[in-house]
Design a protein around this motif. Structure first.
Motif, PDB file in Angstrom:
ATOM      1  N   VAL A  74      15.151  84.380  47.109  1.00  0.00           N
ATOM      2  CA  VAL A  74      14.797  83.064  46.579  1.00  0.00           C
ATOM      3  C   VAL A  74      15.332  82.934  45.152  1.00  0.00           C
ATOM      4  N   SER A  75      15.822  81.734  44.803  1.00  0.00           N
ATOM      5  CA  SER A  75      16.305  81.486  43.450  1.00  0.00           C
ATOM      6  C   SER A  75      16.172  80.010  43.104  1.00  0.00           C
ATOM      7  N   ASP A  76      15.908  79.741  41.824  1.00  0.00           N
ATOM      8  CA  ASP A  76      15.930  78.357  41.358  1.00  0.00           C
ATOM      9  C   ASP A  76      17.216  78.078  40.569  1.00  0.00           C
ATOM     10  N   LYS A  77      18.117  79.052  40.537  1.00  0.00           N
ATOM     11  CA  LYS A  77      19.397  78.888  39.841  1.00  0.00           C
ATOM     12  C   LYS A  77      20.547  78.616  40.798  1.00  0.00           C
ATOM     13  N   THR A  78      20.422  79.045  42.045  1.00  0.00           N
ATOM     14  CA  THR A  78      21.466  78.808  43.038  1.00  0.00           C
ATOM     15  C   THR A  78      20.816  78.422  44.364  1.00  0.00           C
ATOM     16  N   LEU A  79      21.492  77.583  45.130  1.00  0.00           N
ATOM     17  CA  LEU A  79      20.974  77.194  46.441  1.00  0.00           C
ATOM     18  C   LEU A  79      21.407  78.179  47.522  1.00  0.00           C
ATOM     19  N   ARG A  80      22.203  79.189  47.146  1.00  0.00           N
ATOM     20  CA  ARG A  80      22.666  80.206  48.086  1.00  0.00           C
ATOM     21  C   ARG A  80      22.364  81.605  47.548  1.00  0.00           C
ATOM     22  N   PRO A  81      21.072  81.935  47.426  1.00  0.00           N
ATOM     23  CA  PRO A  81      20.747  83.277  46.935  1.00  0.00           C
ATOM     24  C   PRO A  81      21.145  84.348  47.945  1.00  0.00           C
ATOM     25  N   SER A  82      21.427  85.534  47.431  1.00  0.00           N
ATOM     26  CA  SER A  82      21.818  86.654  48.280  1.00  0.00           C
ATOM     27  C   SER A  82      21.203  87.930  47.711  1.00  0.00           C
ATOM     28  N   PHE A  83      21.529  89.071  48.313  1.00  0.00           N
ATOM     29  CA  PHE A  83      20.991  90.315  47.775  1.00  0.00           C
ATOM     30  C   PHE A  83      21.657  90.684  46.455  1.00  0.00           C
ATOM     31  N   VAL A  85      22.462  87.978  44.113  1.00  0.00           N
ATOM     32  CA  VAL A  85      22.037  86.931  43.190  1.00  0.00           C
ATOM     33  C   VAL A  85      20.734  86.325  43.696  1.00  0.00           C
ATOM     34  N   TYR A  86      19.635  86.631  43.031  1.00  0.00           N
ATOM     35  CA  TYR A  86      18.326  86.097  43.408  1.00  0.00           C
ATOM     36  C   TYR A  86      17.361  86.256  42.248  1.00  0.00           C
ATOM     37  N   LYS A  87      16.242  85.549  42.309  1.00  0.00           N
ATOM     38  CA  LYS A  87      15.159  85.721  41.327  1.00  0.00           C
ATOM     39  C   LYS A  87      13.970  86.430  41.961  1.00  0.00           C
ATOM     40  N   LEU A  88      13.675  86.098  43.221  1.00  0.00           N
ATOM     41  CA  LEU A  88      12.565  86.715  43.947  1.00  0.00           C
ATOM     42  C   LEU A  88      13.087  87.205  45.288  1.00  0.00           C
ATOM     43  N   GLN A  89      12.531  88.306  45.781  1.00  0.00           N
ATOM     44  CA  GLN A  89      12.978  88.803  47.082  1.00  0.00           C
ATOM     45  C   GLN A  89      11.884  89.617  47.744  1.00  0.00           C
ATOM     46  N   SER A  90      11.982  89.697  49.048  1.00  0.00           N
ATOM     47  CA  SER A  90      11.145  90.572  49.858  1.00  0.00           C
ATOM     48  C   SER A  90      12.029  91.082  50.990  1.00  0.00           C
ATOM     49  N   ALA A  91      12.185  92.395  51.027  1.00  0.00           N
ATOM     50  CA  ALA A  91      13.086  92.996  52.011  1.00  0.00           C
ATOM     51  C   ALA A  91      12.372  94.141  52.716  1.00  0.00           C
ATOM     52  N   THR A  92      11.329  93.798  53.450  1.00  0.00           N
ATOM     53  CA  THR A  92      10.579  94.809  54.196  1.00  0.00           C
ATOM     54  C   THR A  92      11.010  94.768  55.656  1.00  0.00           C
ATOM     55  N   CYS A  93      10.458  95.664  56.427  1.00  0.00           N
ATOM     56  CA  CYS A  93      10.788  95.709  57.865  1.00  0.00           C
ATOM     57  C   CYS A  93       9.708  95.023  58.698  1.00  0.00           C
ATOM     58  N   ASP A  96       7.479  89.566  55.274  1.00  0.00           N
ATOM     59  CA  ASP A  96       8.046  89.350  53.947  1.00  0.00           C
ATOM     60  C   ASP A  96       7.312  88.183  53.316  1.00  0.00           C
ATOM     61  N   VAL A  97       6.806  88.385  52.101  1.00  0.00           N
ATOM     62  CA  VAL A  97       6.046  87.343  51.411  1.00  0.00           C
ATOM     63  C   VAL A  97       6.637  87.149  50.024  1.00  0.00           C
ATOM     64  N   VAL A  98       6.908  85.883  49.671  1.00  0.00           N
ATOM     65  CA  VAL A  98       7.379  85.530  48.340  1.00  0.00           C
ATOM     66  C   VAL A  98       6.536  84.358  47.843  1.00  0.00           C
ATOM     67  N   VAL A  99       6.049  84.470  46.602  1.00  0.00           N
ATOM     68  CA  VAL A  99       5.295  83.392  45.972  1.00  0.00           C
ATOM     69  C   VAL A  99       6.232  82.693  44.992  1.00  0.00           C
ATOM     70  N   VAL A 100       6.521  81.426  45.260  1.00  0.00           N
ATOM     71  CA  VAL A 100       7.403  80.630  44.407  1.00  0.00           C
ATOM     72  C   VAL A 100       6.530  79.919  43.385  1.00  0.00           C
ATOM     73  N   PRO A 101       6.660  80.271  42.096  1.00  0.00           N
ATOM     74  CA  PRO A 101       5.808  79.636  41.081  1.00  0.00           C
ATOM     75  C   PRO A 101       6.138  78.157  40.898  1.00  0.00           C
ATOM     76  N   SER A 102       5.164  77.418  40.423  1.00  0.00           N
ATOM     77  CA  SER A 102       5.367  75.981  40.217  1.00  0.00           C
ATOM     78  C   SER A 102       6.385  75.716  39.113  1.00  0.00           C
ATOM     79  N   GLU A 103       6.635  76.693  38.248  1.00  0.00           N
ATOM     80  CA  GLU A 103       7.582  76.521  37.151  1.00  0.00           C
ATOM     81  C   GLU A 103       9.033  76.531  37.613  1.00  0.00           C
ATOM     82  N   PHE A 104       9.309  77.011  38.828  1.00  0.00           N
ATOM     83  CA  PHE A 104      10.687  77.034  39.327  1.00  0.00           C
ATOM     84  C   PHE A 104      11.208  75.605  39.433  1.00  0.00           C
ATOM     85  N   VAL A 105      12.436  75.396  38.974  1.00  0.00           N
ATOM     86  CA  VAL A 105      13.088  74.089  39.053  1.00  0.00           C
ATOM     87  C   VAL A 105      13.438  73.808  40.509  1.00  0.00           C
TER      88      VAL A 105
END
Length: 189
Positions: A74-83, A85-93, A96-105
Motif C-alpha cells: 500500500v502507498s499514498d505516493k504511487t498508485l502502483r506499489p510493489s515490493f 516501492v511501498y509505505k505499508l505492507q503485509s506479506a504473510t502466508c 494479511d492485514v494493513v491499516v491505512v491511516p486517515s492521514e494518507f493522501v
C-alpha cells in the motif's frame, strides 16, 4: 433409541455448521468497523493486481489467501506499489492485514502480489472503515503527530520544513548515483 441418536447427531451437525459460518464471516472485525467492500480475485505468480482506495478515514484491509499466497502493498505516493516501492505492507502466508491511516493522501494505491512460490493465487480482501477513528481537522491537514502531550493526546507540529526537502534531495541524489553506477557496470561488463 436409534431415533434419539439420529436426532442428536442432526442437531449437533446443524449447530456446528452454524458456528463455522459465523466464524468465517467474523474475520475478527469489531462491530465498530463498517464493511465497505469485498474484493475477490486471482493473480498469477510474480504478477500484480492494482486497486485504488478513495474512501477517507481510517481503513482496514483484511486479505485472505484462499489459494496460493497473495501479498499486500500500500502507498499514498504511487498508485502502483510493489515490493520495491511501498509505505505499508503485509506479506504473510495467510491473513494479511494493513491499516491505512486517515492521514494518507487519497487515492491510495493498493498492490496485490502473487508470490512466485505458487502458479496462481486466489484472494479475498475485505475493506473496513473504522468508525471509532476521530475525524480529521481540516486545519491540521499538513500536521502529523510528533509525540504524546498532556493526557495522552498527540501534539502536532507543522510539516513543510527544510527536513522534508533534505529527504527528497537525498533520494534524488541516490537515484542518480545508482543510475550512473549501473551505466558504468554495463559498459565494463
Amino acid at each position: 433409541m436409534r431415533c434419539w441418536i439420529v436426532l442428536v447427531l442432526v442437531v449437533l451437525t446443524s449447530h456446528g455448521h452454524a458456528f463455522m459460518l459465523e466464524e468465517e464471516e467474523d474475520d475478527g472485525a469489531p462491530p465498530e468497523w463498517l464493511l465497505l467492500h469485498v474484493v475477490q480475485g486471482h493473480i498469477g505468480a510474480g504478477n500484480y493486481s492494482y486497486l485504488r482506495l478513495i474512501h477517507d478515514g481510517r481503513i482496514i484491509l483484511h486479505m485472505r489467501s484462499l489459494k496460493g499466497d497473495a501479498d499486500l502493498y500500500v502507498s499514498d505516493k504511487t498508485l502502483r506499489p510493489s515490493f520495491d516501492v511501498y509505505k505499508l505492507q503485509s506479506a504473510t502466508c495467510g491473513h494479511d492485514v494493513v491499516v491505512v491511516p486517515s492521514e494518507f493522501v487519497r487515492p491510495v494505491g493498493i498492490g496485490i502480489y502473487g508470490h512466485p512460490s505458487h502458479k496462481e493465487s486466489e484472494f479475498e480482501m475485505k475493506v473496513f472503515y473504522d468508525q471509532t477513528a476521530l475525524p480529521e481537522d481540516p486545519f491540521e491537514r499538513n500536521a502529523y503527530p510528533s509525540e504524546k502531550g498532556p493526557q495522552g493526546k498527540p501534539r502536532y507540529h507543522q510539516g513543510g520544513g527544510d527536513e522534508d526537502f533534505e529527504d527528497e534531495e537525498e533520494s534524488i541524489f541516490w537515484t542518480i548515483l545508482i543510475g550512473i553506477l549501473k551505466i558504468i557496470l554495463e559498459i565494463l561488463f
